[in-house]
Scaffold this motif. Structure first.
Motif, short mmCIF file in Angstrom:
data_model
loop_
_atom_site.label_atom_id
_atom_site.label_comp_id
_atom_site.label_asym_id
_atom_site.label_seq_id
_atom_site.Cartn_x
_atom_site.Cartn_y
_atom_site.Cartn_z
N SER A 152 32.45 -52.00 44.65
CA SER A 152 33.45 -52.07 45.32
C SER A 152 34.31 -53.90 45.00
O SER A 152 33.93 -54.79 44.45
N ARG A 178 34.08 -49.66 54.55
CA ARG A 178 35.30 -48.58 55.44
C ARG A 178 34.59 -47.30 53.84
O ARG A 178 34.21 -46.26 54.69
N SER A 184 36.39 -53.06 51.80
CA SER A 184 36.76 -51.94 50.91
C SER A 184 35.02 -51.18 51.10
O SER A 184 34.94 -50.00 51.66
N TYR A 201 38.45 -49.20 44.62
CA TYR A 201 39.37 -49.93 45.17
C TYR A 201 40.15 -50.40 46.76
O TYR A 201 39.47 -51.18 47.15
N ASP A 202 40.05 -49.23 47.16
CA ASP A 202 40.80 -48.52 48.62
C ASP A 202 40.40 -47.58 49.38
O ASP A 202 40.71 -46.60 48.09
N SER A 219 35.96 -55.33 46.66
CA SER A 219 36.00 -56.23 47.82
C SER A 219 35.05 -55.52 48.78
O SER A 219 34.51 -54.59 48.96
N GLU A 251 45.33 -53.37 51.82
CA GLU A 251 45.74 -53.72 50.71
C GLU A 251 43.80 -53.41 50.30
O GLU A 251 43.01 -54.10 51.11
N GLY A 252 43.53 -52.91 49.13
CA GLY A 252 41.51 -53.11 49.20
C GLY A 252 41.51 -53.84 48.57
O GLY A 252 40.36 -55.57 48.77
N SER A 258 42.93 -46.59 51.21
CA SER A 258 44.59 -46.37 51.95
C SER A 258 44.93 -45.18 52.30
O SER A 258 45.65 -44.57 52.98
#
Length: 219
Positions: A60, A68, A65, A25-26, A62, A198-199, A28
């Motif tokens: 993923s 990263r 994400s 997802y992300d 996105s 945000e992801g 963060s």
């Protein structure tokens, strides 16, 4: 099982035959560690690290994400990754005429809306400060609805609203039903989402799906 789909940060392992697909997802918790709790940070980091060393495929939500993730774990084979963007589950719904009990006091097209888990990453205090300035400069100002369940590190949000003198202008309906959420999206004056990270940002897509004007950050 032949396939295990891990879709909530934790990544099971130890299965001899099963292939593990991990939804990312992300990150963060890694990029903004001060915006979450130590417990959540440890759980999320452990899950992503486990995926980086044992998952057969990383899916993923996105491109951001995924990039990263590959920056953090450059050893992971890029050919075993992919992106599947999120979609709004409300696109096929017909919310007309449906009003949730928690939001029935609102006038259609005459309220601002924000939908999120109440946590620091969503930048709610900055939104509330901006809303206070809007009230000072606007005659017949519309109220603000902050819909969403309680997350972490925002237990004093209602006190902060009181300190700003906004108690009569801000509604906190909590976690609302799907029917209530549809009504809010379709009938808000505008949707506001100033998140710090945000992801993907699914509420933005959901709001756009109902034709809402959207004010959001570039993150």
């Amino acid at each position: 099982p032949d396939i295990i789909h891990a879709n909530n940060y934790s990544c099971p392992n130890g299965f001899k035959k099963a292939r593990v697909i991990y939804t990312l997802y992300d990150l963060s918790f890694f990029d903004y560690p001060d915006l979450t709790t130590e417990e959540n940070r440890s759980k999320c980091f452990g899950g992503v690290f486990s995926a980086a060393v044992s998952a057969d495929f990383v899916l993923s939500i996105s491109e951001y994400s995924l990039n990263r993730f590959l920056e953090m774990y450059p050893h992971y084979p890029k050919e075993r990754t992919g992106v599947a963007h999120l979609g709004s589950r409300f696109f096929s719904a017909d919310p007309k005429g449906i009003i949730g009990k928690s939001v029935s006091r609102l006038t259609p097209d005459k309220f601002w809306l924000s939908v999120c888990t109440l946590e620091p990453r969503k930048n709610l205090r900055r939104l509330l400060r901006a809303f206070r300035e809007y009230l000072k400069q606007t005659a017949n100002a519309y109220p603000l609805v902050l819909a969403g369940g309680q997350g972490w590190m925002e237990g004093e949000l209602e006190s902060f609203i009181q300190q700003l003198g906004l108690s009569n202008h801000v509604q906190l309906p909590g976690y609302v039903s799907d029917e209530g959420l549809c009504w809010l999206y379709e009938n808000c004056f505008a949707f506001v989402y100033p998140s710090l990270y945000e992801g993907f940002g699914l509420p933005v897509l959901e709001a756009m799906g109902f034709g809402a004007a959207v004010i959001t950050s570039n993150t």
